[in-house]
Design a protein around this motif. Structure first.
Motif, PDB file in Angstrom:
ATOM      1  N   GLU A 224      -0.074 -25.218 -18.787  1.00  0.00           N
ATOM      2  CA  GLU A 224      -1.214 -26.030 -19.200  1.00  0.00           C
ATOM      3  C   GLU A 224      -0.849 -27.498 -19.301  1.00  0.00           C
ATOM      4  O   GLU A 224      -1.681 -28.371 -19.044  1.00  0.00           O
ATOM      5  N   VAL A 225       0.405 -27.784 -19.658  1.00  0.00           N
ATOM      6  CA  VAL A 225       0.829 -29.182 -19.749  1.00  0.00           C
ATOM      7  C   VAL A 225       0.797 -29.833 -18.371  1.00  0.00           C
ATOM      8  O   VAL A 225       0.248 -30.921 -18.177  1.00  0.00           O
ATOM      9  N   LEU A 226       1.394 -29.157 -17.370  1.00  0.00           N
ATOM     10  CA  LEU A 226       1.478 -29.730 -16.032  1.00  0.00           C
ATOM     11  C   LEU A 226       0.111 -29.808 -15.363  1.00  0.00           C
ATOM     12  O   LEU A 226      -0.237 -30.828 -14.756  1.00  0.00           O
ATOM     13  N   LEU A 227      -0.672 -28.743 -15.468  1.00  0.00           N
ATOM     14  CA  LEU A 227      -1.996 -28.771 -14.867  1.00  0.00           C
ATOM     15  C   LEU A 227      -2.958 -29.638 -15.673  1.00  0.00           C
ATOM     16  O   LEU A 227      -3.902 -30.189 -15.113  1.00  0.00           O
ATOM     17  N   GLY A 228      -2.712 -29.762 -16.969  1.00  0.00           N
ATOM     18  CA  GLY A 228      -3.521 -30.658 -17.790  1.00  0.00           C
ATOM     19  C   GLY A 228      -3.269 -32.117 -17.498  1.00  0.00           C
ATOM     20  O   GLY A 228      -4.018 -32.987 -17.947  1.00  0.00           O
ATOM     21  N   ASN A 229      -2.218 -32.402 -16.735  1.00  0.00           N
ATOM     22  CA  ASN A 229      -1.923 -33.753 -16.251  1.00  0.00           C
ATOM     23  C   ASN A 229      -2.056 -33.806 -14.731  1.00  0.00           C
ATOM     24  O   ASN A 229      -1.306 -34.513 -14.056  1.00  0.00           O
TER      25      ASN A 229
ATOM     26  N   PHE B 297       2.952 -18.823  -6.991  1.00  0.00           N
ATOM     27  CA  PHE B 297       2.755 -17.900  -8.102  1.00  0.00           C
ATOM     28  C   PHE B 297       4.034 -17.675  -8.892  1.00  0.00           C
ATOM     29  O   PHE B 297       3.974 -17.442 -10.100  1.00  0.00           O
ATOM     30  N   ARG B 298       5.174 -17.749  -8.244  1.00  0.00           N
ATOM     31  CA  ARG B 298       6.426 -17.672  -9.001  1.00  0.00           C
ATOM     32  C   ARG B 298       6.530 -18.862  -9.957  1.00  0.00           C
ATOM     33  O   ARG B 298       6.921 -18.705 -11.119  1.00  0.00           O
ATOM     34  N   TRP B 299       6.165 -20.038  -9.452  1.00  0.00           N
ATOM     35  CA  TRP B 299       6.162 -21.212 -10.329  1.00  0.00           C
ATOM     36  C   TRP B 299       5.149 -21.042 -11.462  1.00  0.00           C
ATOM     37  O   TRP B 299       5.459 -21.324 -12.634  1.00  0.00           O
ATOM     38  N   ALA B 300       3.942 -20.596 -11.140  1.00  0.00           N
ATOM     39  CA  ALA B 300       2.893 -20.468 -12.158  1.00  0.00           C
ATOM     40  C   ALA B 300       3.288 -19.466 -13.231  1.00  0.00           C
ATOM     41  O   ALA B 300       3.056 -19.705 -14.432  1.00  0.00           O
ATOM     42  N   ARG B 301       3.893 -18.347 -12.835  1.00  0.00           N
ATOM     43  CA  ARG B 301       4.330 -17.358 -13.825  1.00  0.00           C
ATOM     44  C   ARG B 301       5.412 -17.938 -14.730  1.00  0.00           C
ATOM     45  O   ARG B 301       5.379 -17.759 -15.950  1.00  0.00           O
ATOM     46  N   ALA B 302       6.385 -18.621 -14.130  1.00  0.00           N
ATOM     47  CA  ALA B 302       7.471 -19.208 -14.929  1.00  0.00           C
ATOM     48  C   ALA B 302       6.945 -20.296 -15.852  1.00  0.00           C
ATOM     49  O   ALA B 302       7.346 -20.377 -17.019  1.00  0.00           O
ATOM     50  N   ALA B 303       6.029 -21.116 -15.349  1.00  0.00           N
ATOM     51  CA  ALA B 303       5.471 -22.185 -16.170  1.00  0.00           C
ATOM     52  C   ALA B 303       4.641 -21.624 -17.316  1.00  0.00           C
ATOM     53  O   ALA B 303       4.674 -22.144 -18.441  1.00  0.00           O
ATOM     54  N   HIS B 304       3.909 -20.540 -17.058  1.00  0.00           N
ATOM     55  CA  HIS B 304       3.163 -19.906 -18.145  1.00  0.00           C
ATOM     56  C   HIS B 304       4.121 -19.333 -19.187  1.00  0.00           C
ATOM     57  O   HIS B 304       3.904 -19.484 -20.400  1.00  0.00           O
ATOM     58  N   ALA B 305       5.207 -18.711 -18.713  1.00  0.00           N
ATOM     59  CA  ALA B 305       6.161 -18.087 -19.634  1.00  0.00           C
ATOM     60  C   ALA B 305       6.839 -19.112 -20.528  1.00  0.00           C
ATOM     61  O   ALA B 305       7.095 -18.843 -21.712  1.00  0.00           O
ATOM     62  N   ASP B 306       7.143 -20.297 -20.000  1.00  0.00           N
ATOM     63  CA  ASP B 306       7.829 -21.292 -20.829  1.00  0.00           C
ATOM     64  C   ASP B 306       6.877 -22.307 -21.464  1.00  0.00           C
ATOM     65  O   ASP B 306       7.312 -23.285 -22.077  1.00  0.00           O
ATOM     66  N   GLY B 307       5.567 -22.071 -21.316  1.00  0.00           N
ATOM     67  CA  GLY B 307       4.581 -22.890 -22.004  1.00  0.00           C
ATOM     68  C   GLY B 307       4.254 -24.218 -21.349  1.00  0.00           C
ATOM     69  O   GLY B 307       3.584 -25.059 -21.963  1.00  0.00           O
ATOM     70  N   THR B 308       4.660 -24.411 -20.075  1.00  0.00           N
ATOM     71  CA  THR B 308       4.419 -25.708 -19.434  1.00  0.00           C
ATOM     72  C   THR B 308       3.253 -25.691 -18.450  1.00  0.00           C
ATOM     73  O   THR B 308       2.879 -26.742 -17.924  1.00  0.00           O
TER      74      THR B 308
END
Length: 312
Positions: free
Chosen positions: A174-179, A161-172
Motif C-alpha cells: 500500500e505504501v508503494l502503490l499509494g505513491n 505477482f511475486r513482487w506484490a505478494r512479497a510487498a503485501h507480506a512486508d507491509g509495503t
C-alpha cells in the motif's frame, strides 16, 4: 483526477465526456461516426488509463465509433471514497456507461490487463450487445475448467505477482502503490515490462502519474492487485457465469495479440487460458513486445485490429 482539458502536450487531444450514472464522475472519450462503422470499446487496466490507447483512437475513429472509458480511480475519472474498487464494481460502472448512458450495441471489445476481466464480466451480462473480442495481454475469465489452475501457476511464477505478494507480506504494497505518482514508471517499465524505454518522455511520465496526486487518489491502483494477493476471506464466492452467456461469447469471433516479453501475465499461461474458450481463434505473438502492447507495438496492434474488423 486529471483535469478535464489536460492534453499532455497534445498527445491526448480528445474531448472529455463524463457520465454520473454510476454515482461518480466517470470520464470517457467518444470519437468517430455514430453510423456506418463499427462500435469499439477500448478498456485499460492497471496502472494505466485511456491514454494507453492514444495511438489507436485517432486512426480508428476515422471510420468507427470509438469509446474509451477510464475506470473509477484512474485517469480523468473520480476516485470516490467508500467504494470497494473490486472488479465487479468496475463491471457495474461499465454497464451503467455502455448500456444506461450510451445504449451501445454491436460492440467490439478491445481489452488489456484488468480490462479483460472487466470487459468479460460486462460481456457475460450482455452477450447480445457484443460482436467480437480482441484481447491483448489479458485474460477472459469464462469459468471454464482448467482456467483457475493456469492462473494459479501464473500467480506463482510472475515477477509482478511475486513482487506484490512479497510487498503485501512486508507491509509495503500500500505504501508503494499509494505513491504511484512517483513509482509508476518503475511499476510499468520493470515489473510489467515495457520493451521500448525510449518512449518514457517527461510528457509520458506526467500523463501516467498525473492522476495519482496523493494516497486518496490511489485507491484504484491499490485495490486491483490487493484483491488478488489479499482477498477478503469473508467475501462470498462469486457465482459461476451463466452457461448460456458463456456459450454465446464463445461463439463470437475472438483474437489474442500477445506481447511475449510480458512479466506480469506470462504467455505460457495466458495463451492456454485463451485457448480454453476459443480453441480455433487466432493468436498473434509479438516477440519484442512486453505487457503494454499499445505502447510497445501500437502500429502492429492497429493493423491487426483493422484486419480483425474486416474479416469477421
Amino acid at each position: 483526477m486529471i483535469p478535464e482539458h489536460e492534453t499532455f502536450d497534445g498527445t491526448w487531444p480528445f474531448p472529455a465526456r463524463y457520465c454520473e450514472a454510476a454515482g461518480f464522475r466517470q470520464h470517457y472519450v467518444d470519437e468517430g461516426p455514430r453510423r456506418g462503422g463499427e462500435t469499439l470499446v477500448l478498456l485499460h487496466g492497471e496502472p494505466t488509463w485511456g491514454y494507453l490507447w492514444r495511438h489507436l483512437v485517432g486512426p480508428l475513429s476515422r471510420q468507427h465509433r470509438v469509446v474509451v472509458p477510464d475506470h473509477m480511480g484512474f485517469g480523468k475519472s473520480d476516485t470516490p471514497p467508500g467504494r470497494g474498487y473490486l472488479a465487479d464494481e468496475h463491471v457495474d460502472n461499465l454497464e451503467q456507461l455502455l448500456v444506461g448512458e450510451l445504449d451501445l450495441h454491436g460492440i467490439t471489445l478491445v481489452l488489456h490487463d484488468w480490462g479483460g476481466p472487466i470487459g468479460t464480466g460486462f460481456a457475460l451480462r450482455h452477450p447480445d450487445r457484443v460482436s467480437r473480442i480482441l484481447a491483448t495481454n489479458t485474460v477472459l475469465p469464462l469459468g471454464l475448467p482448467g482456467y483457475a489452475e493456469l492462473m494459479q501457476h501464473n500467480f506463482a511464477d510472475s515477477s509482478w505477482f511475486r513482487w506484490a505478494r512479497a510487498a503485501h507480506a512486508d507491509g509495503t504494497l500500500e505504501v508503494l502503490l499509494g505513491n504511484a505518482g512517483h513509482t509508476i514508471t518503475h511499476l510499468m517499465l520493470a515489473l510489467q515490462t515495457i520493451t521500448r524505454p525510449q518512449i518514457l518522455t517527461p510528457t509520458w511520465v506526467r500523463a501516467y502519474s498525473a492522476h495519482f496526486t496523493g494516497r486518496a487518489q490511489c485507491r484504484g491502483v491499490i485495490r486491483f492487485p490487493q484483491q488478488l494477493v489479499a482477498p477478503d476471506p469473508d467475501a462470498p464466492a462469486p457465482a459461476p457465469p451463466d452457461p448460456a452467456a458463456v456459450a454465446a461469447l464463445r461463439g463470437k469471433p475472438a483474437l489474442l495479440v500477445q506481447g511475449m516479453r510480458d512479466t506480469a501475465l506470462l504467455p505460457r499461461y495466458t495463451v492456454p487460458a485463451f485457448r480454453l474458450g476459443y480453441h480455433s481463434a487466432p493468436v498473434v505473438e509479438l516477440p519484442q513486445a512486453g505487457h503494454f502492447t499499445p505502447e510497445d507495438a501500437p502500429e502492429t496492434l492497429l493493423a491487426l485490429l483493422d484486419l480483425f474488423l474486416q474479416t469477421t
